[in-house]
Enzyme design. Structure first.
Site, PDB file in Angstrom:
ATOM      1  N   ASP A  20       0.839  -1.200   0.000  1.00 54.43           N
ATOM      2  CA  ASP A  20       0.000   0.000   0.000  1.00 54.43           C
ATOM      3  C   ASP A  20       0.873   1.249   0.000  1.00 54.43           C
ATOM      4  O   ASP A  20       2.096   1.166  -0.063  1.00 54.43           O
ATOM      5  CB  ASP A  20      -0.916  -0.015   1.221  1.00 54.43           C
ATOM      6  CG  ASP A  20      -0.121  -0.120   2.522  1.00 54.43           C
ATOM      7  OD1 ASP A  20       0.174  -1.256   2.942  1.00 54.43           O
ATOM      8  OD2 ASP A  20       0.224   0.923   3.097  1.00 54.43           O
ATOM      9  N   HIS A  45       1.208  -8.796  -4.089  1.00 54.33           N
ATOM     10  CA  HIS A  45       0.274  -7.778  -3.610  1.00 54.33           C
ATOM     11  C   HIS A  45       1.084  -6.502  -3.348  1.00 54.33           C
ATOM     12  O   HIS A  45       1.468  -6.197  -2.222  1.00 54.33           O
ATOM     13  CB  HIS A  45      -0.430  -8.250  -2.336  1.00 54.33           C
ATOM     14  CG  HIS A  45      -1.580  -7.371  -1.934  1.00 54.33           C
ATOM     15  ND1 HIS A  45      -2.862  -7.582  -2.380  1.00 54.33           N
ATOM     16  CD2 HIS A  45      -1.638  -6.267  -1.155  1.00 54.33           C
ATOM     17  CE1 HIS A  45      -3.663  -6.664  -1.882  1.00 54.33           C
ATOM     18  NE2 HIS A  45      -2.930  -5.851  -1.130  1.00 54.33           N
ATOM     19  N   ASP A  99       0.502 -17.221  -5.467  1.00 56.24           N
ATOM     20  CA  ASP A  99       1.082 -16.096  -6.208  1.00 56.24           C
ATOM     21  C   ASP A  99      -0.029 -15.353  -6.943  1.00 56.24           C
ATOM     22  O   ASP A  99      -0.150 -15.418  -8.161  1.00 56.24           O
ATOM     23  CB  ASP A  99       2.144 -16.603  -7.183  1.00 56.24           C
ATOM     24  CG  ASP A  99       2.767 -15.463  -7.991  1.00 56.24           C
ATOM     25  OD1 ASP A  99       2.757 -14.316  -7.496  1.00 56.24           O
ATOM     26  OD2 ASP A  99       3.234 -15.721  -9.115  1.00 56.24           O
ATOM     27  N   GLU A 126       1.991 -10.512  -0.174  1.00 56.57           N
ATOM     28  CA  GLU A 126       2.296  -9.090  -0.063  1.00 56.57           C
ATOM     29  C   GLU A 126       3.792  -8.936   0.206  1.00 56.57           C
ATOM     30  O   GLU A 126       4.479  -9.890   0.583  1.00 56.57           O
ATOM     31  CB  GLU A 126       1.481  -8.431   1.055  1.00 56.57           C
ATOM     32  CG  GLU A 126       1.594  -6.906   1.036  1.00 56.57           C
ATOM     33  CD  GLU A 126       0.607  -6.216   1.983  1.00 56.57           C
ATOM     34  OE1 GLU A 126       0.364  -5.017   1.796  1.00 56.57           O
ATOM     35  OE2 GLU A 126       0.093  -6.882   2.891  1.00 56.57           O
TER      36      GLU A 126
END
Length: 822
Positions: free
Chosen positions: A346, A659, A702, A711
């Protein structure tokens, strides 16, 4: 009647041998079953050869189901329990053993998370046979549980929570050992290997894994020219409970010539590499990841290649959230806090996770300063008279400094939006950004890191005038705030849904911060706050940082020995390293990962295990720690239960859909290289449907969906960067560079002068040597002879300046020595 047979257990310990017969097996296949007692909220039944334990949702916090062994069982030889079980819905199941006096193994509880498929669990009670006096006949604990007379197995569903509503099924229970199923021929097997490469002079192993107990398989290893260099049959496999597979190890450590090789097992083939430089690019990429994750800047093609991107999230107009408001900075106040690293997949930035991440990179530099002095990361600051690793660290330190409130010294916990961003590039992020709440854990992480950074940057006053002083003052102010606010634990305020990094036990953070401040300042106030007995030696994570304090204490032991009992600090590091080394030596896969190590971010556990082993080597100079660290690296690079090399861009099968928003949204097929994926773990909290298995060591997907295993984060990449560069440092230095070294043989071989300019003399002192060969640091053979005399002189005058490896062979013994050519 009771029948001997394989069993599963609730815990996470893997079965390593089939050579011994179980002490007792309950398979629930007839009516003569030991008595089973259920408390309120539970019932039991035996159906189709399984014991069913049914919860109706009314069970108490510590309600236990009792399986009573009428005549008692002696587990002193092997205090282990194996249970094959499943549940619907998933439940945490804890298992205790009770002896004939009523003492219960409750001091060191053992649990496992059951899934909807039958899995064999191992509960290892070795060194855990103690009652902690939490009720019952033990009044002053710990009381030793008598392993010679175990009368009851106590089973808890959702221990400490209770109210389980569902069904647990036990297929069987086996005491002491687990029995092998019959071996069989199979073509259903996988070759698990280090996909980046094996190092000259280090252990080299390949694992063969299969869901069935397979008969020995014939294998051969050939070099690139097709010449067979090793043949054999796989050893009998051992059951690897974490993967629910059988594993056999092929050891080819004797192959020491650099090059490309192919292993063929039956009709399956796999190519791999041996060399001295196989970790060079990986060690660079693991560090370069942090540049790619920079906030508030563009990544240019000059430094980022095809992963160039425009600037985004300048963070110069950040609002003070209502949870962080103060008189001096009321709600809505605009502050500037640019730079820093995006935390994970993120675009948020968190002080707590920056703490352990920045520390780990600072420790890398502090521990191997000369190595990093010349390591070029190809970043915009390269060539500015500061080591590149410090330039990268500064990018995050500057952001951390901006997160401190200058009015009181407190530190905001995080800088985020109210929610996670979509799958967009940084320049498309338009949501309002906030600094959210101050917390004790943030202040202490901040204090520890800035104190450590202060002493490092003190050596660079010319390049960064005043920086060291500013860092030290910031550290002191944050520590003072934490002492004045010792229980300001962070939870997300209403309306904020980004990562929490909450920690309600900050004892370890206090000890870590006090340790770093004392090392840097020598001030008594910080020494007085250190209690070495309160520092845990767990494998480091963002919420468990005691190990970081121990690492720093040991590195500065000479300075601290008059004030702190550094012997205890050393023993704590060695104790944990011994535990990890023992797992490597006994695991069916020869890895450090087992059982409860498979957590969210399990690959960071493996990386931090290596950091522990490396620090133990530095303390003791015991080469077996370093050997275990090199072998553990195989796990991250492909010799694991998934067949993935978990580092993007490195290996034949690597994560390509992590991710990670930048790699997902940039339109480039390949993800940013050098990123360590989170790794397998059985929780599957993201509810993705793409997992190939529920087994802990194989539960990896994956896919973008799998944020719980795929992630990436800064605190996982930091130990990867530390260990790949440390292992490369030792390799280039020739440290412990022999896998079959005999100490007396080693001691009787003398090479001089070293460094050498022209003639190198080798004194063999009555040793019957068969062969001497010399390799460049790149693995190229530059000399070889089998005409051996007691004393040999070699002419190095025509060789280029650099490091060379001299390999001396005597029957089944091989030693290698490093020689520097001036």
């Amino acid at each position: 009647m009771y029948k001997l047979k394989i069993v599963s257990v609730f815990l996470f310990l893997v079965i390593n041998t089939f050579s011994q017969t179980p002490i007792f097996v309950e398979d629930f296949n007839d009516s003569n079953v030991n008595s089973i007692s259920t408390p309120t909220g539970f019932s039991s039944a035996i159906s189709n050869g399984t014991l069913q334990i049914i919860g109706n949702g009314n069970g108490g916090l510590w309600s236990s189901i009792s399986y009573n062994v009428n005549n008692g069982i002696d587990l002193s030889e092997s205090p282990k329990l194996f249970i094959r079980a499943k549940s619907s819905p998933s439940v945490e199941m804890r298992v205790d053993l009770r002896d004939d006096t009523g003492y219960l193994t409750n001091q060191n509880p053992i649990s496992a998370r059951l899934s909807g498929e039958f899995v064999t669990y191992e509960f290892d009670f070795t060194d855990k046979l103690f009652d902690g006096a939490f009720g019952g006949p033990c009044k002053l604990g710990p009381c030793a549980v008598d392993a010679t007379n175990i009368k009851t197995i106590s089973i808890y569903a959702n221990p400490g929570i209770g109210k389980y509503n569902g069904t647990i099924e036990l297929d069987w229970i086996s005491f002491g050992y687990v029995e092998s199923s019959d071996q069989q021929e199979t073509t259903n097997f996988q070759i698990r290997y280090n996909q980046v490469g094996y190092l000259i002079g280090r252990a080299k192993t390949i694992s063969i894994t299969s869901p069935v107990n397979f008969l020995p398989l014939t294998y051969s290893i050939k070099n690139k020219s097709g010449v067979t260099v090793k043949t054999g049959q796989t050893p009998n496999p051992n059951f690897w409970g974490d993967a629910q597979e059988y594993a056999s190890i092929i050891d080819f450590s004797e192959i020491e010539t650099a090059g490309e090789y192919t292993i063929e097992v039956n009709d399956k083939k796999q190519t791999f590499t041996i060399g001295n430089d196989v970790y060079d690019d990986l060690s660079l990429a693991a560090l370069k990841y942090f540049y790619y994750n920079r906030a508030s800047t563009a990544i240019t093609a000059q430094y980022g290649g095809i992963w160039a991107r425009t600037s985004g999230l300048p963070d110069t107009q950040v609002r003070v959230h209502s949870s962080a408001a103060s008189t001096a900075r009321p709600t809505g106040t605009i502050i500037s806090a640019p730079k820093g690293w995006f935390d994970a997949g993120d675009y948020n930035k968190y002080i707590v996770n920056s703490g352990i991440s920045t520390y780990t990179l600072l420790a890398a530099f502090e521990h191997y300063t000369s190595y990093y002095a010349s390591k070029n990361l190809n970043i915009p600051e390269s060539g500015n008279n500061l080591p590149d690793i410090l330039d990268e660290i500064i990018w995050n330190l500057d952001w951390m400094l901006a997160m401190q409130d200058p009015n009181d010294g407190g530190v905001y916990h995080k800088l985020t939006g109210l929610n996670f961003a979509g799958r967009i590039m940084p320049n498309r992020y338009t949501a309002t950004r906030y600094v959210v709440r101050k917390s004790t854990s943030a202040a202490l992480n901040f204090a520890a890191v800035t104190a450590m950074a202060s002493r490092i940057f003190k050596q660079y006053e010319v390049q960064k005038p005043g920086y060291s002083t500013a860092l030290q003052e910031a550290a002191k102010e944050a520590y003072a705030w934490a002492k004045a606010n010792p229980t300001n634990y962070f939870t997300n305020p209403t309306g904020v849904r980004t990562g929490e990094y909450g920690d309600r036990n900050v004892t370890d953070e206090f000890q870590w911060a006090a340790t770093e401040l004392f090392i840097t300042t020598k001030e008594a106030q910080f020494k007085n706050d250190i209690n070495i007995n309160n520092i845990n030696n767990g494998v480091p994570s963002w919420h468990s940082v005691g190990g970081l304090a121990l690492f720093s204490m040991n590195h500065h032991s000479a300075q601290l020995s008059a004030d702190i009992n550094v012997t205890i600090a050393q023993s704590k590091v060695l104790e944990k390293a011994n535990e990890i080394r023992a797992k490597v030596n006994t695991s069916p896969m020869e890895i450090g990962m087992a059982n409860s190590d498979y957590v969210w971010g399990s690959n960071s556990v493996a990386a931090n295990q290596m950091m522990y082993l490396i620090r133990a080597y530095e303390i003791s100079k015991e080469e077996t720690y370093l050997k275990a660290a090199y072998k553990t690296m195989d796990y991250l690079l492909g010799r694991n239960g998934t067949g993935f090399s978990f580092v993007s861009g490195f290996g034949d099968k690597t994560p390509i859909r992590p991710h990670h928003r930048i790699s997902d949204a940039d339109g480039i097929a390949a993800p940013i290289p050098g990123m360590l994926a989170g790794g397998p773990q059985p929780g599957q909290q993201d509810k993705c449907t793409t997992y190939p298995s529920n087994a802990a060591a194989r539960s990896f997907s994956d896919t973008w969906c799998s944020y719980s295993t795929n992630e990436v984060t800064i605190n996982w990449n930091a130990p990867l960067a530390y260990v790949t560069n440390a292992l490369r440092f030792y390799q280039n230095s020739g440290v412990a560079l022999s896998v079959s070294e005999n100490n007396s043989f080693q001691d009787q071989i003398q090479l001089y002068p070293n460094p050498v300019s022209n003639l190198l003399h080798i004194n063999l002192t009555n040793q019957d040597v068969q062969e001497i060969s010399i390799y460049s640091i790149a693995g190229k053979q530059v000399f070889k002879t089998k005409a051996i005399e007691r004393n040999i002189t070699l002419d190095f005058s025509d060789l280029q300046t650099g490091v060379y490896i001299v390999k001396i062979k005597k029957q089944d013994k091989i030693i290698t020595k490093k020689v520097i050519k001036n």
